[in-house]
Design a protein around this motif. Structure first.
Motif, short mmCIF file in Angstrom:
data_model
loop_
_atom_site.label_atom_id
_atom_site.label_comp_id
_atom_site.label_asym_id
_atom_site.label_seq_id
_atom_site.Cartn_x
_atom_site.Cartn_y
_atom_site.Cartn_z
N TYR A 243 0.84 -1.18 0.00
CA TYR A 243 0.00 0.00 0.00
C TYR A 243 0.88 1.24 0.00
CZ TYR A 243 -3.97 -2.98 1.31
OH TYR A 243 -4.95 -3.94 1.33
N GLU A 244 0.30 2.34 -0.42
CA GLU A 244 1.03 3.60 -0.39
C GLU A 244 0.09 4.74 -0.03
OE1 GLU A 244 3.94 5.39 -3.61
OE2 GLU A 244 1.87 6.05 -4.00
N LEU A 245 0.57 5.63 0.82
CA LEU A 245 -0.10 6.90 1.06
C LEU A 245 0.76 7.98 0.42
CD1 LEU A 245 -1.32 6.66 4.78
CD2 LEU A 245 -2.71 6.58 2.70
N LEU A 246 0.17 8.67 -0.52
CA LEU A 246 0.83 9.80 -1.19
C LEU A 246 0.15 11.07 -0.72
CD1 LEU A 246 2.44 11.37 -3.30
CD2 LEU A 246 0.83 10.55 -5.04
N VAL B 29 1.00 -4.40 -6.63
CA VAL B 29 1.27 -5.83 -6.56
C VAL B 29 2.50 -6.10 -5.71
CG1 VAL B 29 1.92 -7.86 -7.91
CG2 VAL B 29 0.17 -6.28 -8.78
N ASP B 30 3.53 -5.28 -5.89
CA ASP B 30 4.77 -5.50 -5.17
C ASP B 30 5.58 -4.21 -5.12
OD1 ASP B 30 5.82 -5.26 -7.77
OD2 ASP B 30 6.02 -7.43 -8.02
N ASP B 31 6.77 -4.30 -4.50
CA ASP B 31 7.64 -3.12 -4.38
C ASP B 31 8.06 -2.58 -5.74
OD1 ASP B 31 7.96 -2.73 -1.52
OD2 ASP B 31 9.06 -4.62 -1.50
N ALA B 32 8.34 -3.48 -6.67
CA ALA B 32 8.83 -3.05 -7.98
C ALA B 32 7.80 -2.17 -8.68
CB ALA B 32 9.18 -4.27 -8.83
#
Length: 203
Positions: free
Chosen positions: A3-6, A55-58
């Motif tokens: 997940y990411e919070l921008l 999906v992943d870090d990449a």
């Protein structure tokens, strides 16, 4: 799953332009999945907070590089003062995020964790979660992959009054925080009350 919070600090009055650009970007290949898009109401103001999954870090890092390399990020570069990206992994006790209507008020709550205590959060907070979500739903519980050790919870509520009542009940009934939970934290706790924008899948 990542997940990411921008967090985008923006110029006053530019929410429509910025969210239009976020919506367009979300439809491009490699942009992850848009889960939420909120505007801050209480806390640091003039912020748009974008919640995405990858999906992943990449995949996450590749899209960040694309945004950083853009001369006009989100087609609203003049409106954006600052961009802050934080990647997260979900705790095993946190269910996958399902877009839908859960409440017009969202609390994004972050706790700094003492060094070496992130694994203990899993053991201590996880078993207590069913009792807490019986009072009100949890969108996600996750830990940061970058910067200082910290955990973030996102909670939807029907209103600010509903938030106050549910949080008071959880403490009064001994449901939350879990026994031993606060001992894992540094005491640096931050909260943002945010409202879903028109493009947010979480509303």
């Amino acid at each position: 799953m990542r997940y990411e919070l921008l967090s985008l600090t923006i110029r006053f009055g530019t929410v429509p332009a910025v969210t239009a650009g976020i919506e367009a970007h979300a439809k491009t290949p490699g942009a992850g999945t848009l889960l939420g898009c909120f505007v801050s109401e209480i806390g640091d103001l003039n912020r748009v907070i974008v919640f995405r999954s990858f999906v992943d870090d990449a995949e996450m890092q590749a899209d960040r590089a694309r945004i950083h390399g853009a001369t006009d990020p989100f087609g609203a570069g003049d409106a954006i003062v600052e961009m802050e990206f934080t990647g997260y992994a979900p705790y095993s006790f946190s269910q996958p995020v399902v877009p839908g209507k859960y409440g017009p008020v969202y609390e994004i709550r972050t706790y700094r964790v003492k060094h070496g205590c992130l694994p203990a959060v899993e053991r201590v907070w996880g078993p207590a979660l069913p009792g807490r979500v019986a009072l009100s739903p949890l969108t996600v519980a996750m830990y940061a992959l970058e910067g200082t050790p910290r955990i973030t919870h996102i909670w939807p509520y029907a209103s600010l009054d509903d938030r106050a009542e549910k949080r008071a009940r959880s403490v009064a009934e001994g449901v939350w925080p879990p026994p031993g939970g606060p001992a894992l934290l540094t005491g640096d706790m931050r909260s943002v009350i945010a409202l879903p924008t028109a493009i947010s899948p979480l509303t």
